[in-house]
Design an enzyme around this catalytic site. Structure first.
Site, short mmCIF file in Angstrom:
data_model
loop_
_atom_site.label_atom_id
_atom_site.label_comp_id
_atom_site.label_asym_id
_atom_site.label_seq_id
_atom_site.Cartn_x
_atom_site.Cartn_y
_atom_site.Cartn_z
CD GLU A 79 65.20 47.38 98.44
OE1 GLU A 79 64.22 47.84 97.82
OE2 GLU A 79 66.21 46.93 97.88
CG HIS A 115 75.18 52.34 94.81
ND1 HIS A 115 74.09 51.50 94.83
CD2 HIS A 115 75.05 53.08 93.67
CE1 HIS A 115 73.34 51.69 93.76
NE2 HIS A 115 73.90 52.66 93.04
CG ASP A 120 77.01 48.80 100.05
OD1 ASP A 120 75.88 48.43 99.64
OD2 ASP A 120 78.04 48.67 99.38
CG ASP A 146 61.30 46.55 101.24
OD1 ASP A 146 61.82 45.78 100.43
OD2 ASP A 146 61.12 47.77 101.03
CG ASN A 149 71.43 52.70 97.00
OD1 ASN A 149 72.31 52.77 97.85
ND2 ASN A 149 70.79 51.57 96.74
#
Length: 361
Positions: free
Chosen positions: A263, A233, A237, A220, A228
């Site tokens: 994530e 975003h 990514d 994680d 973010n």
């Protein structure tokens, strides 16, 4: 016109129909080897699946008379299919260089035999190589069979990849997780367990082989929502893409790498014991911490891991154990790795069949 060494078109079509009913990539590859061996009337054919480093590879072999030894293991119900991890032989490296340069198959005459190597491409890069020997030069009919079969199977495999892989990272998606756990369990619970083409466990007796040991870890990204929020975003990514890239570099070609969404990632890999599994995961955690992520600079991960064995092979139980260990890592400072077994021994978690509150399936 096909001569007696070649195969009539109906036979090839029947083989293709059989191949394209398979929905498991690993079984598909093994079936491809067996199909080519039968169509070309050869006793043995191998597939070299290259690692990211191009230093080691997984060698899968189909042979009608292969004798099993301690360094090889059976991976299917057929007694003729085996796979093992090896260093890439020099001749195969030479063949790879030749094929990358000429974009043609590699054919080398050795005494009274011809070594034939065919590339299997993914995104215009050689990902795997088929090798076999013949007592004669390839006929036009045999070359047509190989090229046609590889072309069709390449397209079919691309469809399998598209349905089984995460669109952003190219890792396996969460829908394939339970099927892969069933495959792993067939290797860990012993010789009385087999599988059908859908990955379902069958109670069929196979030759006794040493069971393998596996580790599963949930990964994680720490504070991903903050990434973010701060950078957008698109950069989020980019972090996911770069983390998946480091995963592919850190783990081996036959290890199973998943993106579960958001994530969260999962890796399943072979490990002789918990100590070796810990080293592999700690190496990966450190590589992420030291990796330069553009604009963001440093990203860290938390991990929860557990061993997979004959007493612990149900998907919900395995993921539940790893999830408890991940929760402990996140609650105690993040950027940590914890094993469920260690936490259980020290009284930080309790042995429950289903403790995870996350809806994985």
């Amino acid at each position: 016109m096909l001569n007696k060494k070649d195969v009539a078109p109906p036979s090839l079509l029947n083989k293709l129909v059989s191949l394209t009913t398979i929905r498991d990539i690993e079984l598909f590859e093994f079936s491809l080897l067996k199909t080519l061996a039968e169509l070309l009337s050869i006793n043995q054919i191998s597939m070299y699946k290259l690692d990211q480093t191009n230093a080691t590879c997984w060698l899968s072999t189909y042979s009608i008379d292969l004798i099993q030894d301690d360094s090889k293991r059976q991976l299917s119900e057929s007694q003729e299919i085996y796979t093992s991890e090896i260093t890439i032989p020099e001749e195969i490296k030479s063949a790879q260089l030749w094929m990358e340069t000429t974009r043609k198959p590699y054919i080398h005459y050795q005494g009274d035999r011809y070594l034939v190597v065919y590339p299997i491409l993914a995104a215009n890069k050689i990902e795997e190589m088929l090798t076999f020997e013949l007592p004669h030069p390839l006929t036009e009919g045999e070359m047509l069979i190989i090229s046609s079969l590889l072309s069709i199977t390449h397209n079919f495999r691309s469809l399998l990849d598209e349905s089984q892989k995460d669109k952003l990272t190219g890792l396996l998606n969460r829908q394939t997780f339970e099927v892969n756990i069933k495959k792993i369990s067939a290797l860990t619970v012993g010789p009385d367990v087999g599988q059908d083409h859908d990955g379902n466990i069958l109670n069929r007796r196979r030759p006794k082989v040493e069971t393998e040991k596996f580790c599963l870890a949930i990964i994680d990204i720490d504070d991903f929502k903050s990434i973010n929020d701060r950078f957008g975003h698109i950069m989020g990514d980019e972090v996911l893409l770069l983390l998946s890239y480091v995963m592919k570099q850190n783990f081996r070609a036959r290890d199973l790498l998943f993106r579960f969404g958001g994530e969260e990632f999962v890796v399943i890999f072979r490990a002789p014991d918990k100590e070796e599994a810990y080293k592999a995961l700690e190496r990966f955690r450190n590589r992420i911490q030291e990796y330069h992520f553009p604009q963001i600079e440093t990203v860290t991960i938390s991990m929860g891991a557990t061993l997979i064995n004959e007493l612990n092979y149900l998907a919900s139980e395995i993921i539940g154990r790893a999830d408890q260990a991940l929760y402990h890592a996140k609650q105690n400072g993040k950027n940590q790795l914890h094993f469920y077994e260690n936490l259980l021994e020290n009284g930080y978690v309790f042995d429950k069949k289903e403790t995870s509150t996350t809806d994985f399936f």
